[in-house]
Design a protein around this motif. Sequence first.
Motif, mmCIF file in Angstrom:
data_model
loop_
_atom_site.group_PDB
_atom_site.id
_atom_site.type_symbol
_atom_site.label_atom_id
_atom_site.label_comp_id
_atom_site.label_asym_id
_atom_site.label_seq_id
_atom_site.Cartn_x
_atom_site.Cartn_y
_atom_site.Cartn_z
ATOM 1 N N VAL A 93 -33.607 39.380 19.983
ATOM 2 C CA VAL A 93 -33.009 40.240 18.959
ATOM 3 C C VAL A 93 -33.530 41.678 19.009
ATOM 4 N N VAL A 94 -34.682 41.866 19.631
ATOM 5 C CA VAL A 94 -35.203 43.227 19.753
ATOM 6 C C VAL A 94 -34.775 43.740 21.122
ATOM 7 N N LYS A 95 -33.596 44.358 21.132
ATOM 8 C CA LYS A 95 -33.035 44.694 22.434
ATOM 9 C C LYS A 95 -33.576 45.998 22.982
ATOM 10 N N ASN A 96 -33.778 46.935 22.095
ATOM 11 C CA ASN A 96 -34.273 48.230 22.551
ATOM 12 C C ASN A 96 -35.737 48.393 22.169
ATOM 13 N N PRO A 97 -36.639 48.324 23.159
ATOM 14 C CA PRO A 97 -38.065 48.348 22.851
ATOM 15 C C PRO A 97 -38.523 49.659 22.195
ATOM 16 N N LEU A 98 -37.654 50.670 22.244
ATOM 17 C CA LEU A 98 -38.032 51.935 21.612
ATOM 18 C C LEU A 98 -37.809 51.898 20.104
ATOM 19 N N ASN A 99 -36.893 51.021 19.683
ATOM 20 C CA ASN A 99 -36.642 50.873 18.250
ATOM 21 C C ASN A 99 -37.348 49.626 17.756
ATOM 22 N N ARG A 100 -38.599 49.796 17.435
ATOM 23 C CA ARG A 100 -39.379 48.625 17.044
ATOM 24 C C ARG A 100 -39.090 48.259 15.594
ATOM 25 N N PRO A 101 -38.638 47.048 15.342
ATOM 26 C CA PRO A 101 -38.265 46.678 13.968
ATOM 27 C C PRO A 101 -39.469 46.250 13.135
ATOM 28 N N ARG A 102 -39.236 46.213 11.849
ATOM 29 C CA ARG A 102 -40.184 45.618 10.919
ATOM 30 C C ARG A 102 -39.818 44.134 10.880
ATOM 31 N N ILE A 103 -40.793 43.261 10.991
ATOM 32 C CA ILE A 103 -40.478 41.830 11.037
ATOM 33 C C ILE A 103 -41.231 41.068 9.947
ATOM 34 N N ILE A 104 -40.501 40.240 9.210
ATOM 35 C CA ILE A 104 -41.155 39.352 8.235
ATOM 36 C C ILE A 104 -41.034 37.930 8.777
ATOM 37 N N VAL A 105 -42.172 37.273 8.911
ATOM 38 C CA VAL A 105 -42.162 35.906 9.418
ATOM 39 C C VAL A 105 -42.521 34.960 8.281
ATOM 40 N N CYS A 106 -41.699 33.931 8.116
ATOM 41 C CA CYS A 106 -41.978 32.940 7.105
ATOM 42 C C CYS A 106 -42.769 31.807 7.739
ATOM 43 N N VAL A 107 -43.924 31.491 7.177
ATOM 44 C CA VAL A 107 -44.796 30.474 7.774
ATOM 45 C C VAL A 107 -45.025 29.323 6.798
ATOM 46 N N PRO A 108 -45.240 28.114 7.343
ATOM 47 C CA PRO A 108 -45.574 26.991 6.460
ATOM 48 C C PRO A 108 -46.851 27.344 5.692
ATOM 49 N N SER A 109 -46.942 26.936 4.430
ATOM 50 C CA SER A 109 -48.071 27.441 3.643
ATOM 51 C C SER A 109 -49.405 26.846 4.090
ATOM 52 N N GLY A 110 -49.353 25.823 4.977
ATOM 53 C CA GLY A 110 -50.604 25.239 5.444
ATOM 54 C C GLY A 110 -51.281 25.998 6.590
ATOM 55 N N VAL A 111 -50.680 27.050 7.082
ATOM 56 C CA VAL A 111 -51.293 27.711 8.247
ATOM 57 C C VAL A 111 -52.621 28.366 7.873
ATOM 58 N N THR A 112 -53.544 28.287 8.815
ATOM 59 C CA THR A 112 -54.872 28.846 8.585
ATOM 60 C C THR A 112 -54.864 30.342 8.900
ATOM 61 N N LYS A 113 -55.975 30.975 8.575
ATOM 62 C CA LYS A 113 -56.135 32.395 8.845
ATOM 63 C C LYS A 113 -55.964 32.684 10.336
ATOM 64 N N ALA A 114 -56.576 31.824 11.153
ATOM 65 C CA ALA A 114 -56.520 32.033 12.605
ATOM 66 C C ALA A 114 -55.077 31.907 13.104
ATOM 67 N N GLU A 115 -54.346 30.964 12.525
ATOM 68 C CA GLU A 115 -52.949 30.782 12.933
ATOM 69 C C GLU A 115 -52.082 31.957 12.505
ATOM 70 N N LYS A 116 -52.375 32.491 11.324
ATOM 71 C CA LYS A 116 -51.634 33.681 10.877
ATOM 72 C C LYS A 116 -51.846 34.812 11.877
ATOM 73 N N ARG A 117 -53.077 34.914 12.360
ATOM 74 C CA ARG A 117 -53.434 35.943 13.337
ATOM 75 C C ARG A 117 -52.574 35.783 14.594
ATOM 76 N N ILE A 118 -52.484 34.542 15.084
ATOM 77 C CA ILE A 118 -51.706 34.284 16.305
ATOM 78 C C ILE A 118 -50.250 34.687 16.088
ATOM 79 N N ILE A 119 -49.711 34.296 14.933
ATOM 80 C CA ILE A 119 -48.307 34.597 14.654
ATOM 81 C C ILE A 119 -48.100 36.104 14.568
ATOM 82 N N LYS A 120 -49.015 36.775 13.893
ATOM 83 C CA LYS A 120 -48.905 38.234 13.764
ATOM 84 C C LYS A 120 -48.999 38.904 15.125
ATOM 85 N N ASP A 121 -50.011 38.504 15.903
ATOM 86 C CA ASP A 121 -50.212 39.127 17.216
ATOM 87 C C ASP A 121 -49.015 38.911 18.138
ATOM 88 N N SER A 122 -48.522 37.667 18.186
ATOM 89 C CA SER A 122 -47.403 37.417 19.101
ATOM 90 C C SER A 122 -46.167 38.176 18.661
#
Length: 339
Positions: A93-122
């Motif tokens: 969905v991010v076709k043009n790398p120059l137009n970087r979008p704002r992204i909101i990711v919905c995560v299961p509420s059980g994810v740990t801090k470390a997992e949130k980090r992975i999701i954010k980083d990726s």
Amino acid sequence: MGWFSNLFTNDVAIDLGTANTLIYVKSEGIVVREPSVVAIRRSDKKVIAIGKNAREMMGKNHKNIEVIRPMRDGVIDDDDVAEIMIRSFIKRVVKNPLNRPRIIVCVPSGVTKAEKRIIKDSTEQAGAREVFLIAEPMAAALGVGLEVLEPVGSMVIDIGGGTTEIAVISLGGIVSDTSIRIAGDEMDEAIINFMRRNNNLLIGEREAERIKCEIGSAFKLEQELTTKAKGRDLVNGIPVSVDVTSEEIREALNEPVTAIIKAVRASLEKTPPELAADIRDRGIMLTGGGALLRGLDARLREETSLPVSVAEDPLTCVVRGTGKVLDNFEKYSKVLLDN
Ligand SMILES: Nc1ncnc2c1ncn2[C@@H]1O[C@H](COP(=O)(O)OP(=O)(O)O)[C@@H](O)[C@H]1O
Ligand SMILES: [Mg+2]
């Protein structure tokens, strides 16, 4: 720069579910709807399929192909594979790398801090300008149109593949949240076990899911249904097909369904009285694919004596709710997770 980037950047909302990943792009709608599945070749760890194509391989793979559901139990089961999957879906969905979008990711509420980090980083590495996270029940509540910012209690039950989340929401926050690892996958497993025990029939995960969706129920049906279960006879080893009825499958599903009801009861018991009164008036809303199980609403109504409704299009509630935050960012930014 503000108006300029707004003009060219379509912000993105992602529902990273244990069974399905959905992506909503602002002013385009839902553009990705795929199973959260990745197929990997063991010999060189190369990814050979992602999404629908990978899911097709489930249960039909040979030794050299591993089919992974990286979010399986509502937590990240395999960091590297989760990252590959997240990045691959976002790239679409991010076709043009120059137009970087704002992204909101919905995560299961059980994810740990470390997992949130992975999701954010990726998500960042896949091209996001900024990444925000939102808890699944909050997104689900927004998706069904509940006024989550008001001082009124709402109860949302989201039944996905790996987890059932029961949340009471008020004033833009989650007042109480119970997450159990009993949801769609456990229903499939219960059907597999039932068929093995009662029919000496070994069936696969996908066949069990098909049976569940076709004839599964949690309450007596006006017209009971039947289907054929295909698998391998455990006595003589040959492939067979056996007739099964919705009564049998209801019995098979009783354990996971009862566990969900028990968790709902426990959650109601710990809800503060003022909010409990709101829930009594406004009822419980069911979202997620599991909400489609026939008669689950009726069963919950009977067990709790509360009004229970199934959301419209329960499989897309979460991504639509996340999209709502994108569309009204100022208003809803307070419902986002801190990190
Ligand atoms: N008609 C149906 N009856 C019962 N379960 C269903 C039905 N349709 C989908 N499901 C189940 O819903 C689950 C997927 O729901 P979803 O909300 O996408 O999960 P997640 O958010 O964890 O990705 C799967 O376990 C699937 O089998
Ligand atoms: Mg979900």
